[in-house]
Design a protein around this motif. Structure first.
Motif, short mmCIF file in Angstrom:
data_model
loop_
_atom_site.label_atom_id
_atom_site.label_comp_id
_atom_site.label_asym_id
_atom_site.label_seq_id
_atom_site.Cartn_x
_atom_site.Cartn_y
_atom_site.Cartn_z
N GLU A 1 -7.48 8.85 -1.45
CA GLU A 1 -8.48 8.25 -0.55
C GLU A 1 -7.92 7.07 0.24
OE1 GLU A 1 -13.05 6.44 -0.64
OE2 GLU A 1 -11.97 6.87 -2.52
N VAL A 2 -8.22 7.06 1.53
CA VAL A 2 -7.90 5.96 2.43
C VAL A 2 -9.20 5.49 3.08
CG1 VAL A 2 -6.67 5.23 4.51
CG2 VAL A 2 -5.57 6.79 2.88
N GLN A 3 -9.44 4.19 3.11
CA GLN A 3 -10.63 3.63 3.75
C GLN A 3 -10.23 2.59 4.78
OE1 GLN A 3 -13.41 1.99 0.94
NE2 GLN A 3 -13.63 3.88 -0.23
N ASP A 4 -10.93 2.58 5.90
CA ASP A 4 -10.80 1.49 6.87
C ASP A 4 -11.76 0.38 6.45
OD1 ASP A 4 -8.93 2.78 8.36
OD2 ASP A 4 -10.27 3.41 9.96
N LEU A 5 -11.18 -0.76 6.07
CA LEU A 5 -11.97 -1.87 5.55
C LEU A 5 -11.94 -3.05 6.53
CD1 LEU A 5 -10.84 -1.80 1.81
CD2 LEU A 5 -12.85 -0.71 2.85
N PRO B 1 -6.43 0.14 7.53
CA PRO B 1 -6.44 1.20 6.52
C PRO B 1 -5.94 0.71 5.17
CG PRO B 1 -4.57 1.47 7.99
CD PRO B 1 -5.36 0.32 8.53
N TYR B 2 -6.68 1.03 4.12
CA TYR B 2 -6.29 0.72 2.75
C TYR B 2 -6.25 2.01 1.93
CZ TYR B 2 -6.86 -4.31 3.44
OH TYR B 2 -6.71 -5.61 3.87
N SER B 3 -5.16 2.17 1.20
CA SER B 3 -5.01 3.35 0.35
C SER B 3 -5.69 3.07 -0.99
CB SER B 3 -3.53 3.67 0.16
OG SER B 3 -3.37 4.83 -0.62
N VAL B 4 -7.01 3.18 -1.02
CA VAL B 4 -7.78 2.81 -2.21
C VAL B 4 -7.59 3.82 -3.34
CG1 VAL B 4 -9.47 1.54 -0.87
CG2 VAL B 4 -9.85 3.96 -1.33
N VAL C 1 -10.82 -3.53 11.60
CA VAL C 1 -10.62 -2.83 10.33
C VAL C 1 -9.15 -2.49 10.19
CG1 VAL C 1 -12.95 -1.86 10.27
CG2 VAL C 1 -11.10 -0.56 11.34
N GLN D 1 0.84 -1.19 0.00
CA GLN D 1 0.00 0.00 0.00
C GLN D 1 0.88 1.24 0.00
OE1 GLN D 1 -3.63 -0.09 0.24
NE2 GLN D 1 -3.25 -2.24 -0.23
#
Length: 772
Positions: free
Chosen positions: A490-494, A512-515, A510, A476
């Protein structure tokens, strides 16, 4: 011959069918048992001299081909273990048909064998050609930086921004094939055992500065390669000997006792040693700057409590910001809860006095701990290289993991907030300005390994945003506003799994992913992605995969044995990446090796009596925790990673569009192969990579950290490998480049060899275009 071939078929069939039953019992593919049974039956009939053997083999072969395409598609590497060995058997099978058929069908069998041989040749051609190449290359706009960018390589990443971009354009895609060795220097300290030469030299004021695995510093004439001076600190450590860099420092003011003697130590080389000393040398002579610390050095183990040999020392270059020397340290991972502190300290570069300390476990400590106490033990450390922004007054720290690496419930509580993060520190006060966590409650050894890269981006509104780009072992890439840590992309907690391990209540639900940025080399593993040179070692890897506990990213640690993917070698690691600042390209190398980690209850771990052989493999005792950990690479029995190739790539990401511009595998099996045996074949499979790349204004990306012996040059805009320079041994370092006093651009690489088996060296080598 038919009888002999029948025995071979039956034996191969048994080696597939019986382990195949094991695979079925684990919930895996039925193919191996069914195909193995068919081969056994075919072998029996070949032994009997019956044509029925050929018909049965043909049915197995046709079924194998259909199954292979159904499961793996038409990509070359997935098909190799599924089809090449069966095609070799098929050649023998069809050539023997006339002997089973009263001599009839000889011409047809020869034609069939030739067609099969051509097919095998096609596979070998495919294996000799880079596979999985992404080529989205389009015209890339270039904004030249100009001569004000300087000709030196004065910091570990060339500048405090850590972009490893050399604004020199003498060497171009058109003339790079003319590069030749300009000079070579032997520094006299070849690594051995767990030691490695991973040094990126500096170039300042006509001298190249190199430090060896045991911290011997050499100053080398940048034009001739002649030794100017050499300093041996007589440092030693029981393992992990390495010096990734030194730092050049010019004090802003020298008064009274701060000046050793007239004209000395006006410019200094700053180095940390494998026995945990901070040392300063006169940059011109190599003499100790005796006004610094005690006779030229500071003991970094002070106020740390017990530090056993090899358990603590900095491996990365010190960071000099103004008159402050800022550094953390490497801690021997996985040994015990009670390990030295991960404290980060700033020392006065002129005197060696401590200016501030950042102790994660006790924020009340601003410089030294209270008398009789130590910095908080077992806290996350900063073993990689920081970057800094002198205008903002912030230094950016990539933090590691707390102890122990693979079990979190026994850690100091503060570790949960600070491990595996990027932390911005006010360099004047040592106070935290902001932080961004790349992994929550990390138990996978996903510490942040790469130096942050500072580069200004333009947002959709046309505004210039000061960015920080952070690579991770997870593949990532996080892009943050370096003023406050806010994500720019954008970063999302998945959601991620938390059940099935030994501490579900500890884990974060969860991550963090750097989508908003491409993920590199992190596609989920499946049984179908298991690989081998033949169906047999592929079957072995499938069984191992099914035996392990794996439910995707962040699979919890277990007594069953957990697959860690991406592995803790990366993704991206300490070599960091490079940013072509004129073209807006982020260029990174990655490694793709999974790890298998099994937690062992305390009594079991203690009873093994296994010698700890290194920081990343074998037993991690994790003394003081309920579990030890047994670590291993997820390899087949022939010593090859169990998942399909490539195992290392180079990738360029367009920072304007946040998309992959190009990607290609890097590294051949010329110097290695199954069982570690040298093959001599330049098969571009793409092997695990170390070190990092550099980019240049001339449009080239240089890289040397492969398992074959080359310094490579890639076209930064297209990814095409356009030059390979022979090296005498393998290199694990990041190259550097400078323009010398003679006006020539040089590319320099250090060469220490890869391991004791493949040979070691002590070479610094410079390449340049021929003199006119």
């Amino acid at each position: 011959m038919a009888k002999v071939f029948g025995v071979v078929l039956a034996l191969v069939g048994a080696l597939m069918a019986v382990p195949g039953l094991w695979l079925i019992s684990l919930g895996g593919s039925w193919y191996y048992t069914l195909a193995g049974a068919g081969l056994i039956a075919s072998g029996v009939y070949y032994w009997k001299g019956s044509l029925r053997g050929a018909w049965i083999f043909g049915a197995v072969f046709l079924g194998t081909a259909l199954w292979a395409v159904w499961e793996a598609g038409f990509a070359v590497w997935p098909l190799v273990p599924r089809l090449v060995a069966p095609m070799v058997l098929a050649i023998a099978a069809v050539l023997l048909i006339p002997s089973l058929n009263d001599g009839r069908g000889r011409a047809a069998s020869v034609i069939a064998a030739l067609l099969l041989a051509i097919g095998i040749g096609g596979f070998f051609y495919g294996m000799a050609t880079p596979q999985g190449v992404i080529a989205n290359a389009a015209p890339v706009a270039r904004t030249p930086l100009g001569e004000e960018a300087g000709v030196e390589w004065a910091h570990y990443g060339r500048t405090p921004s850590g972009t490893r971009f050399a604004p020199f354009d003498q060497i171009t895609p058109e003339n790079v094939d003319q590069l030749e060795v300009a000079w070579s220097y032997n520094y006299g300290d070849a690594p051995s055992g767990t030691g490695q030469d991973q040094n990126t030299p500096l170039y300042v004021d006509g001298l190249v500065y190199h430090c060896s695995p045991n911290n011997i510093v050499s100053a080398i004439d940048a034009v001739t390669g002649a030794q100017v001076w050499r300093f041996d600190p007589e440092a030693s450590s029981p393992l992990w000997q390495r010096c990734r860099g030194v730092t050049h420092y010019r004090p802003t003011a020298l008064e009274g006792a701060q000046t050793d003697a007239e004209g000395t130590c006006a410019a200094r080389i700053v180095m940390s040693s494998v026995d945990a000393r901070l040392i300063q040398l006169d940059a011109k002579t190599g003499a100790l700057c005796t006004s610094f610390g005690e006779g030229g050095s500071v003991d970094l183990t002070r106020n740390m409590g017990e530090v056993r040999p090899g358990f603590y020392f900095p491996t990365s270059a010190p960071t000099v910001m103004g008159d402050q020397i800022i550094l953390g340290g490497w801690v021997w991972d996985g040994m015990a809860l009670d390990e030295p502190s991960g404290v980060v300290r700033a020392f006065d570069g002129r005197t060696g006095e401590i200016v501030w300390a950042w102790d994660i476990g006790n924020p009340e400590i601003e410089t030294l701990p209270p008398e009789g106490e130590t910095y908080t033990r077992g806290t996350p450390n900063v073993w990689s290289t920081p970057a800094f922004d002198p205008e903002l007054g912030l230094v950016y720290l990539p933090t590691g993991n707390a102890q122990p690496d693979f079990y979190g419930s026994s850690r100091v509580e503060a570790a949960n907030d600070w491990n595996s993060s990027v932390v911005a520190i006010d360099a004047r006060t040592g106070k935290v300005a902001w932080k961004f966590q790349t992994t929550y409650r990390d138990i996978w050894d996903y510490d942040v390994p790469s130096q942050p890269m500072l580069y200004d981006l333009t947002n959709a509104a046309g505004e210039t945003v000061p960015a920080l780009i952070q690579l991770t072992k997870r593949g990532q890439t996080f892009v943050l506003d370096r003023r406050d840590g806010t994500p720019i992309t954008e970063v999302q907690d998945l959601p991620v799994p938390t059940e099935g391990g030994v501490e579900p209540d500890y884990l974060s639900p969860v991550q963090p992913y750097s989508v908003g940025m491409p993920s590199i080399g992190a596609e989920e593993l499946t049984e179908a992605r298991m690989w081998g040179a033949t169906p047999l070692d592929q079957l072995y890897c499938r069984i191992r995969f099914r035996q392990a506990y794996y439910v995707g990213d962040f699979t919890p640690m277990s007594e069953q044995g957990t697959l860690i993917w991406p592995g803790y070698f990366g993704g991206m690691n300490w070599g960091s990446g490079t940013i072509d600042e004129e073209r807006g390209l982020l260029i990174v190398n990655d490694t793709r090796v999974a790890h298998l980690l099994q937690l062992l209850p305390r009594d079991v771990a203690d009873s093994l009596g296994v010698e700890v052989v290194g920081p990343h493999d074998g037993l991690a005792p994790q003394d003081g925790a309920p579990y030890g950990a047994m670590r291993s690479n997820f390899f087949s029995f022939v010593g090859v990673p169990c998942q399909e190739p490539p195992y290392g790539t180079m990738t360029a990401i367009d920072l304007e569009t946040q998309s992959i511009l190009w990607q290609r595998p890097v590294g051949t099996i010329e110097e290695t192969g199954p069982f570690g045996i040298r093959t001599g074949w330049r098969m571009p499979v793409g092997l695990p990579l170390v070190g990092g790349p550099i980019s240049t204004s001339g449009g080239l990306t240089f890289y040397s950290g492969t398992q074959d012996y080359y310094l490579r040059a890639f076209n930064s805009e297209t990814g095409e490998e356009i030059w390979r320079g022979d090296l005498p041994l393998g290199s694990q370092s990041t190259p550097m480049s400078y323009v010398g006093p003679d006006g020539r651009q040089y590319v320099v690489v250090t060469i220490g060899g890869l391991n004791d088996f493949m040979g070691r060296g002590d070479i610094v080598m410079a390449f340049a275009l021929p003199q006119e």
